[in-house]
Design an enzyme around this catalytic site. Structure first.
Site, mmCIF file in Angstrom:
data_model
loop_
_atom_site.group_PDB
_atom_site.id
_atom_site.type_symbol
_atom_site.label_atom_id
_atom_site.label_comp_id
_atom_site.label_asym_id
_atom_site.label_seq_id
_atom_site.Cartn_x
_atom_site.Cartn_y
_atom_site.Cartn_z
ATOM 1 N NE ARG A 116 2.572 103.031 66.283
ATOM 2 C CZ ARG A 116 3.633 102.233 66.400
ATOM 3 N NH1 ARG A 116 3.817 101.531 67.505
ATOM 4 N NH2 ARG A 116 4.510 102.137 65.427
ATOM 5 C CE LYS A 166 7.275 96.358 71.969
ATOM 6 N NZ LYS A 166 6.547 97.389 71.170
ATOM 7 N NE ARG A 173 11.582 109.206 65.794
ATOM 8 C CZ ARG A 173 10.302 108.948 65.540
ATOM 9 N NH1 ARG A 173 9.984 107.948 64.725
ATOM 10 N NH2 ARG A 173 9.352 109.666 66.099
ATOM 11 C CD GLU A 187 6.502 95.190 65.881
ATOM 12 O OE1 GLU A 187 5.775 94.203 66.150
ATOM 13 O OE2 GLU A 187 6.202 96.015 64.990
#
Length: 260
Positions: free
Chosen positions: A250, A59, A123, A3
């Site tokens: 989330r 970010k 990922r 973040e």
């Protein structure tokens, strides 16, 4: 997960590459290249140039180049790390592997005289782009004003979802949002536009303090609420059992007693 604090650490690390001549660009993963950027365009645009400044909006890490060249935009998704000359900008990244596996290197810039800059992302949720549209991002969460925050919250969407909307407010992810709302005593699911002037100021104060505290402490994993965001966890402020919900896609933890 990266973040705002983590990407700020990456920005500081990236400053070590400024002024170093770029001799080679490796971009083996086409999936990782965004916005129409290609490996050949990266090589053509960056080889022979130097990075002149390292900036951050939320970010997004931005590396400007010399001679009127393009800006390189780097995003890190949930598991991306910036590595410069073999040193990672963050040692311990929550929800990601801390193994230094070069098979996860999705992008690499090599410098004259040795050394390199890499993105290592298990990922593949981050990305690389030439000249990203910076105007698509909202004000940075580290410097946002009260007026800018109130403008960002002009919506009936859940408060937490609006805070994490990067087009409205850049830099807030899941952990910062939960921490700031817990500190401010605000329910994540209440409509964003339901905050009065006093509540908006309170949220602004706690949001900025949360970001600065995490920067000083070492990252988003250092929040006061984080150790309690587990099944059976209780609020460290008043002892109430924490509630787990999904907001904005989330997982969200909050206190039903003092967050209203």
């Amino acid at each position: 997960m990266p973040e705002l604090p983590e990407v700020e650490y990456y920005r500081l690390l990236a400053e070590e590459t400024l002024g170093r001549g770029i001799v080679k660009v490796d971009a083996p993963d086409a999936w990782f290249l965004k916005g129409g950027t290609t490996a050949s365009a990266l090589r053509r645009s960056l080889k022979g140039r130097t990075f002149t400044s390292a900036r951050r909006i939320g970010k997004l890490l931005l590396l400007d180049t010399d001679g009127g060249g393009p800006t390189l935009g780097l995003r890190f998704g949930m598991t991306g790390k910036l590595v410069v000359d073999g040193r990672a900008g963050v040692d311990d990244l929550i929800y990601s592997s801390n193994v230094a596996n070069t098979a996860w290197d999705r992008f690499r810039v090599r410098f004259d005289g040795g050394g390199d800059l890499r993105i290592r992302d298990p990922r593949r949720l981050g990305g690389v782009q030439l000249d990203p549209e910076e105007s698509r991002l909202g004000p940075d969460a580290r410097t946002v004003t009260v007026a800018e925050l109130r403008h960002a919250l002009e919506s009936t969407a859940p408060l937490k979802a609006r805070l994490m909307d990067q087009a409205r407010l850049a830099g807030v992810g899941n952990l910062i949002a939960d921490e700031a709302l817990w500190r401010a005593g605000l329910d994540p699911v209440r409509p964003a536009n339901s905050l009065d002037a006093a509540a908006s100021r309170r949220l602004h104060r706690h949001l900025l303090r949360t970001v600065e505290d995490m920067l000083v402490r070492g990252g988003t994993h250092t929040g006061d609420l984080l150790p309690h965001r587990v099944p059976g966890g209780v609020c460290p402020r008043d002892g109430a059992a924490l509630v787990r919900r999904t907001v904005g896609g989330r997982t969200t933890w909050s206190c039903p007693r003092h967050q209203v």
